[in-house]
Design a protein around this motif. Structure first.
Motif, short mmCIF file in Angstrom:
data_model
loop_
_atom_site.label_atom_id
_atom_site.label_comp_id
_atom_site.label_asym_id
_atom_site.label_seq_id
_atom_site.Cartn_x
_atom_site.Cartn_y
_atom_site.Cartn_z
N MET A 1 18.56 20.83 5.10
CA MET A 1 18.02 22.17 5.32
C MET A 1 19.15 23.19 5.38
SD MET A 1 14.75 21.58 5.44
CE MET A 1 13.85 22.90 6.27
N ALA A 2 18.89 24.43 5.01
CA ALA A 2 19.90 25.48 4.96
C ALA A 2 19.34 26.75 5.58
CB ALA A 2 20.34 25.73 3.52
N ALA A 25 5.73 29.32 4.16
CA ALA A 25 5.37 28.03 4.72
C ALA A 25 4.94 27.06 3.62
CB ALA A 25 4.24 28.20 5.74
N LEU A 26 4.25 27.54 2.59
CA LEU A 26 3.82 26.68 1.48
C LEU A 26 4.99 26.05 0.74
CD1 LEU A 26 0.86 28.79 0.04
CD2 LEU A 26 0.72 26.58 1.22
N ARG A 27 6.17 26.63 0.91
CA ARG A 27 7.38 26.09 0.27
C ARG A 27 8.28 25.38 1.28
NH1 ARG A 27 5.19 30.05 -2.28
NH2 ARG A 27 5.39 30.37 -4.54
N ASP A 53 17.22 22.08 1.24
CA ASP A 53 18.51 22.21 0.54
C ASP A 53 18.33 22.48 -0.94
OD1 ASP A 53 19.95 21.82 2.86
OD2 ASP A 53 20.03 19.64 2.62
N THR A 54 17.23 22.02 -1.50
CA THR A 54 17.01 22.20 -2.94
C THR A 54 16.56 23.62 -3.30
OG1 THR A 54 14.76 21.38 -2.65
CG2 THR A 54 16.46 19.76 -3.26
N ASP A 59 14.30 30.93 -5.72
CA ASP A 59 13.06 30.35 -5.22
C ASP A 59 12.54 31.14 -4.01
OD1 ASP A 59 13.19 28.33 -7.12
OD2 ASP A 59 14.33 26.99 -5.81
N LEU A 60 13.45 31.47 -3.10
CA LEU A 60 13.05 32.25 -1.93
C LEU A 60 12.55 33.63 -2.33
CD1 LEU A 60 15.71 31.42 0.82
CD2 LEU A 60 13.22 31.23 1.03
N MET A 61 13.24 34.25 -3.27
CA MET A 61 12.82 35.58 -3.73
C MET A 61 11.42 35.51 -4.33
SD MET A 61 14.15 38.69 -3.82
CE MET A 61 15.93 38.60 -4.02
#
Length: 360
Positions: A1-2, A25-27, A53-54, A59-61
């Motif tokens: 986790m990061a 949360a879905l991710r 970590d992946t 992806d976050l954006m």
């Protein structure tokens, strides 16, 4: 986790924050801390999250956009970010308390940079046309002691809450500086014995002396005020103006001394303003304390201060009918009197000028 820092603006309407948090949360993104900043554009949600970590920045954006967030900012975060912002601000304020000696020069700029994740913090001693506030990644903070701080960062844009915290920190620092100066200047006070045996204390002025100095000014006669403030009367309201008194008590280019009678009553003040290698001196003595040697003692002190600072000469602008002050300046060695209407400009040489003069 990061660890990641995520900031996005959503419509300030019921349910919109939950849409954004559900998208994260879905991710499998775990929200560790959240702050909500209310702005005119909407609610700015500031998250500290723990993501797989992946997961990449892109992806976050994408998750933020899917959750109806806009103007998004995503960046990796450190473990220090786990401390909530109010606690962090208090901890940084504690640093100001423990390091008062270099507040304006280093400690406060470093503290502001840490609080705001800023890339640059600059103090401007001169007056600026910029009004305090913020726009995008630029913030201007008013320094109560004079001047201002400019704070810069690339992203994200500053919020009202961040501005309020930063301005509060600057005001705490200004208060600490005043208290530190007061403590140091209290140690610098000296006793003064007038020719009639009256004992006074002579010390540098501080901002907290404003009420006592205003009271002294209000007790002075119109003639005394006219001699000191060149024609300004109490009725015009400019003499006891708060901002003017603060500048007068702690001038950026000089020093103001106060004569304090028993009971902490200010009965006289003397100011030396410096420009280049010349100084300009002014003295105000409350009417009931005049003709007791106090004005002479204060002028001697300013003259000695000018000599100790390496100034070439001291100039005093005196009303032509102020016979007592003109007589005092002659006793101190003034030999140059230039009259211009109702005013006389008197020049008093200092020891710093003597070698050059005697060699001619």
């Amino acid at each position: 986790m990061a660890l990641w820092r995520v900031r996005a603006t959503v419509d300030d309407r019921p349910g919109y924050l939950s849409v954004l948090t559900a998208s994260l949360a879905l991710r499998s993104v775990n929200i560790l801390a959240v702050q909500v900043h209310t702005t005119e554009e909407g609610a700015v949600d500031d998250f500290l999250v723990d993501a797989p970590d992946t997961m990449t920045e892109a992806d976050l954006m994408a998750a933020v956009v899917k959750g109806r967030g806009r103007d998004a900012f995503v960046a990796r975060a450190e473990a220090e970010g786990l401390v909530d912002q109010p606690t962090r601000a208090l901890a940084l304020a504690g640093r100001l308390v423990h390091e008062p000696d270099a507040l304006a020069e280093t400690v406060l700029p470093e503290t502001l940079a840490a609080l705001l994740d800023a890339t640059d913090v600059r103090w401007r001693p001169e007056a600026t046309t910029d009004l305090p506030g913020f726009h995008g990644g630029r913030m201007v903070l008013a320094d109560p002691a004079g001047g201002s701080y400019e704070v810069l960062r690339a992203l994200p844009a500053f919020t009202p809450a961040e501005y309020a915290r930063a301005q509060a920190l600057v005001e705490v620092a200004a208060t600490l500086q005043r208290q530190d100066r007061a403590r140091r200047q209290h140690r610098e006070q000296i006793g003064m014995l007038l020719p009639d045996g009256t004992e006074l204390v002579l010390r540098p002025a501080v901002q907290d002396d404003v009420p006592a100095v205003r009271e002294m000014i209000e007790d002075c006669s119109p003639a005394t005020l006219r001699h000191r403030f060149r024609g300004v009367t109490r009725r015009e309201g400019a003499v006891a103006d708060e901002a003017r008194l603060r500048r007068l008590l702690e001038p950026s280019n000089g020093v103001t001394l106060l004569a304090v009678a028993p009971g902490s009553r200010v009965v006289a003040m003397a100011t030396l303003l410096v420009e280049g290698d010349l100084g300009e001196a002014t003295v105000l003595v409350e009417d009931g304390w005049q003709r007791r040697g106090l004005g002479t003692a204060l002028m001697r002190r300013l003259h000695a201060h000018a000599e100790g600072s390496g100034l070439a000469a001291l100039t005093v602008h005196v009303a032509a009918d102020n016979v007592a002050m003109l007589r005092t300046l002659r006793r101190l060695g003034a030999d140059r009197f230039e009259r211009d209407g109702a005013q006389v400009s008197v020049t008093l040489a200092t020891a710093a000028e003597t070698p050059a003069t005697s060699g001619q």
